[in-house]
Design an enzyme around this catalytic site. Structure first.
Site, PDB file in Angstrom:
ATOM      1  NE  ARG A 199      33.736  44.124  27.498  1.00 57.18           N
ATOM      2  CZ  ARG A 199      34.167  43.723  28.612  1.00 57.18           C
ATOM      3  NH1 ARG A 199      34.773  42.401  28.603  1.00 57.18           N
ATOM      4  NH2 ARG A 199      34.545  44.476  29.828  1.00 57.18           N
TER       5      ARG A 199
ATOM      6  CG  ASP B 284      33.958  35.936  38.900  1.00 53.17           C
ATOM      7  OD1 ASP B 284      34.321  37.087  39.023  1.00 53.17           O
ATOM      8  OD2 ASP B 284      34.203  35.251  37.889  1.00 53.17           O
ATOM      9  CD  GLU B 285      31.827  39.255  36.370  1.00 58.01           C
ATOM     10  OE1 GLU B 285      31.449  40.079  36.604  1.00 58.01           O
ATOM     11  OE2 GLU B 285      32.201  38.829  35.212  1.00 58.01           O
TER      12      GLU B 285
ATOM     13  CD  GLN C  33      33.373  45.017  33.778  1.00 63.53           C
ATOM     14  OE1 GLN C  33      33.296  44.417  32.829  1.00 63.53           O
ATOM     15  NE2 GLN C  33      34.085  45.059  34.396  1.00 63.53           N
TER      16      GLN C  33
ATOM     17  CE  LYS D  67      35.651  39.480  36.160  1.00 64.96           C
ATOM     18  NZ  LYS D  67      35.284  37.548  36.303  1.00 64.96           N
ATOM     19  CB  THR D  68      39.892  34.712  35.831  1.00 65.83           C
ATOM     20  OG1 THR D  68      38.468  35.552  35.431  1.00 65.83           O
ATOM     21  CG2 THR D  68      39.915  33.348  35.868  1.00 65.83           C
TER      22      THR D  68
END
Length: 756
Positions: free
Chosen positions: A606, A220-221, A251, A32-33
């Site tokens: 993770r 973002d997020e 998330q 996503k970044t």
């Protein structure tokens, strides 16, 4: 730029979309970044959007800095004009321009959590309580929760909010807290958001001005956005502005901090015709790990369906352990860690132990310490929270904001100046009577008239003089501000003080030096920055983004692990009522259970190479019963070994455990298992003004031996190149000066190879 060769099909669609409103559902590890950064590049390079008309909002300083760094590589000539920051960072930027609307100066201070505690302690004393009284701690929680709901004292009727035990006293604390905070020209973190929101809602001219500023807003997020942040976004948007949000409802693990998952789930209802793009290819984990995570999260009803996949292979099986007690669970974990480290040349940094709550770390810390395994307990004291660093920063705050009594009271006797509590009370009283701050009082002639001992008054005057000289040098802006500040710290005697008062194994002087390394690093990244901007950056730093350096493994909660990744991840304490957490489920019912499941999903994803899951069957004082395995094992399709199988073989059991897919339980032989200038014109009608270009000289790279000319200091020789933006010059008449290499008063007269 050939975007099709750099991105997969879904990423390319997300980067190149022409829709006004876009919701990108970005699964864990889906890049996503990368998508956000290339989206910015695409807007600038292909759509010819002015960089300064793009606003990108992230939730952590780590994410913001990563995006800035990536943007700097992709669009190096224009990345500095893009505003990429957290919500708090943007609001701070906004308020530095619009401070008059709330009656504050532009140099207001920002109170961090420790400053808030200190101020509430002062309020307690002013109201006749003790700092140690329970109501004092309760009042701080009351204030934070009220502001989290967007409320100030005037918005609250006693007894109508939160169910605290002392509502009337809490409200008195809140009222006095606001009064003292405003008198010092300070804002806390909640104020940054609320005051920004107030201005945009109240002043049409200001709102229109800022709406004209941005054509594209990227968030973002987005699943972690709260209602106040969402209102800010709406108020910044003009009817023609584009809103591009990226996030993953699976998330969402911060609803207890106010995150509203419905904002991302209902995005298409709020913005009809919005385009949705799902990024479901994972570049982080193995398919075995993803299969378990996909099965687990599929039990949630409140989500947007997706299944993560990877093209990187099946990977090693997930290993599980049901131990007799916490000690055995810790031994199993550490046995596996020993084996991993042997395979990886002694590298502990690739390993993380995750748990639902901090109290679960105790047996693992004990076992790691017994074996001499280096580890970092994530969430321990951080750099900017260390005593000596906080003290130096308090001096810095006073340079920018002389009204800041909290900072003054922290350092008025550091180093020791003989200022006891009675002397401080005299200072406070005299300052209140004169209507000035305590620091302003010690800088005035009235200091000699309030009854302090001559020696105390003299030491305070010396402190004031040193700081006044420092301020003068900062205003002149001739030397780089890191050098000016270091001289102040030296002249104040802080280096000597901390060298003499350091405890065993404490390097307080080293920490101060590290702070100046941080200043220099900030100048390198932001060569046109001011000292005030550095201080704002420190105040806004997110508390949960850094892991201490060195070759050590990491212990942290699953919430702290969000945004991080490790090749080897151990999720421990996977017992019913522990994870999922019983209190979260009791307080919030099914929605609480779904959030616990999302937290487990985040923890699973993770892991990059291998995932280890464990629980134990000990008696729990928390549940007053024997622990049972978490339901998350079964929901993820993972079969536990027989409860009577208590092997510690784990990863070292069978050679076949190193290869192949699927799940494998532990087994034995018996069981199988910014800007300084206002960029806006001051007129009623919104206008577009290009941002002011930074002033600098045209000198490229400096070398030791170059002859420099400074319009005030004259000629001198470069004797040291500290960094790409800072040099030391020995001037013929002015002596050694540490300068910013791009300073407009500085030029190169002769290069070491001949005339420039």
């Amino acid at each position: 730029m050939d975007y099709s060769s750099l991105l997969n099909e879904a990423q390319l669609a997300a980067v190149s979309t022409t829709a006004q409103y876009v919701r990108v559902i970005a699964g864990a590890g889906s890049g996503k970044t990368r998508v956000l950064t290339y989206r910015i590049s695409y807007l600038i390079g292909e759509k010819h959007i002015n960089p300064w008309r793009i606003l990108a909002i992230t939730f952590t300083n780590k994410a913001a800095n990563e995006m800035k760094a990536r943007a700097g590589k992709i669009v190096p000539d224009q990345s500095a004009a893009i505003h990429i920051s957290t919500f708090h960072g943007f609001c701070n930027y906004f308020l530095r321009f619009e401070h008059d609307a709330i009656g504050y100066p532009s140099g207001f201070s920002i109170l961090d959590e420790e400053d808030q505690k200190s101020l509430v302690g002062n309020v307690a004393v002013a109201l006749g309580f003790k700092k140690s009284d329970p109501v004092t701690k309760e009042a701080l929680s009351f204030i934070r929760e009220a502001k989290g709901k967007g409320k100030y004292p005037q918005d609250i009727r006693p007894g109508t909010m939160f169910g605290y035990g002392h509502p009337k006293d809490d409200l008195k604390f809140f009222e006095e807290y606001e009064k003292q905070k405003q008198a010092m020209w300070c804002l806390d973190f909640d104020d940054l958001l609320l005051q920004c929101l107030y201005i945009l809602e109240t002043y049409d001219e200001i709102r229109q001005k800022w709406q004209t500023r941005y054509d594209h807003i990227l968030v973002d997020e987005f699943q972690d956005t709260n209602d106040i942040q969402y209102k800010l976004i709406q108020l910044l948007m003009s009817p023609t502005a584009s809103l591009y949000v990226v996030g993953d409802p699976d998330q969402t693990i911060y609803t207890w901090r106010g995150a509203n998952q419905d904002l991302i789930l209902n995005f298409n209802k709020c913005f009809p015709g919005a385009q949705q793009i799902i990024l479901d290819r994972n570049y982080r984990s193995t398919q075995t790990i993803l299969d378990a995570a996909n099965k687990l999260i599929a039990h949630n009803k409140k989500r947007i369906p997706k299944d993560l996949y990877t093209k990187e292979g099946t990977g090693a099986p997930i290993q599980v352990k049901q131990a007799r007690d916490p000690a055995e669970e810790a031994k199993w974990v550490c046995n596996n860690i020993d084996h991993i480290v042997k395979e990886n040349g002694g590298d502990y940094t690739q390993i993380a132990i995750l748990y639902r709550s901090n109290y679960l770390s105790r047996p693992f810390e004990a076992e790691l310490a017994a074996r001499g395994v280096p580890y970092t307990l994530y969430g321990g004291q951080r750099f900017y929270e260390r005593t000596e660093v906080k003290d130096v920063l308090a001096y810095f705050h006073l340079l920018v904001n002389p009204q800041d009594d909290i900072s003054f009271e922290r350092i008025c006797n550091v180093p020791r100046r003989g200022l006891g509590s009675s002397s401080l009370d005299l200072l406070k009283k005299a300052a209140r009577e004169r209507g000035i701050s305590e620091f302003q009082l010690i800088s005035s002639d009235d200091l000699d008239t309030i009854g302090l001992k001559p020696s105390v008054a003299g030491s305070l005057k010396k402190m004031s003089t040193i700081m006044a000289d420092t301020n003068q040098q900062l205003q002149e802006n001739l030397e780089v501000y890191s050098s000016v500040l270091r001289k102040m710290v030296t002249d104040l005697g802080l280096y000597d003080f901390y060298a003499q008062n350091a405890e065993i194994d404490e390097d307080r002087v080293g920490n101060i030096n590290s702070l100046f390394d941080d200043v220099i690093h900030f100048i390198d990244l932001n060569p046109t920055s001011s000292f005030a901007e550095y201080l704002q950056n420190v105040s806004l730093l997110s508390s949960g983004n850094k892991i201490n350096g060195g070759n050590c493994l990491s212990l942290m909660t699953v919430h702290a692990a969000k945004g991080l990744e490790f090749p080897y991840v151990f999720i421990v304490g996977l017992s019913e009522n522990v994870f999922p957490n019983s209190r979260a489920c009791m307080e919030s019912g099914e929605s609480g259970l779904e959030e616990e499941r999302r937290a487990a999903y985040v923890a699973f994803t993770r892991a990059k190479k291998e995932l280890f899951l464990s629980c134990n069957s000990a008696y729990s004082h928390l549940t007053d019963s024997t622990l049972l395995p978490s339901r998350f094992f079964a929901e993820a399709g993972i079969k536990l070994p027989s409860p009577s199988a208590f092997s510690t073989w784990g990863r070292m059991g069978s050679p076949s455990a190193r290869f192949g897919g699927g799940f494998r339980s532990s087994s034995n032989s018996l069981f199988d298992d910014g800007d300084n200038a206002d960029p806006f014109a001051q007129s009623a009608r919104p206008v577009q003004v290009e941002p002011e270009k930074p002033q600098h000289n045209d000198v490229g790279e400096w070398h030791v031996g170059d002859i420099a000319h400074h319009e005030k200091f004259g000629d001198g020789k470069v004797i040291q190149v500290i960094s790409s933006t800072i040099i030391v010059v020995d001037f013929e008449n002015a002596g050694r000066k540490t300068l910013q290499s791009t300073h407009p008063l500085l030029s190169r007269k002769v290069s070491k190879g001949g005339y420039a």
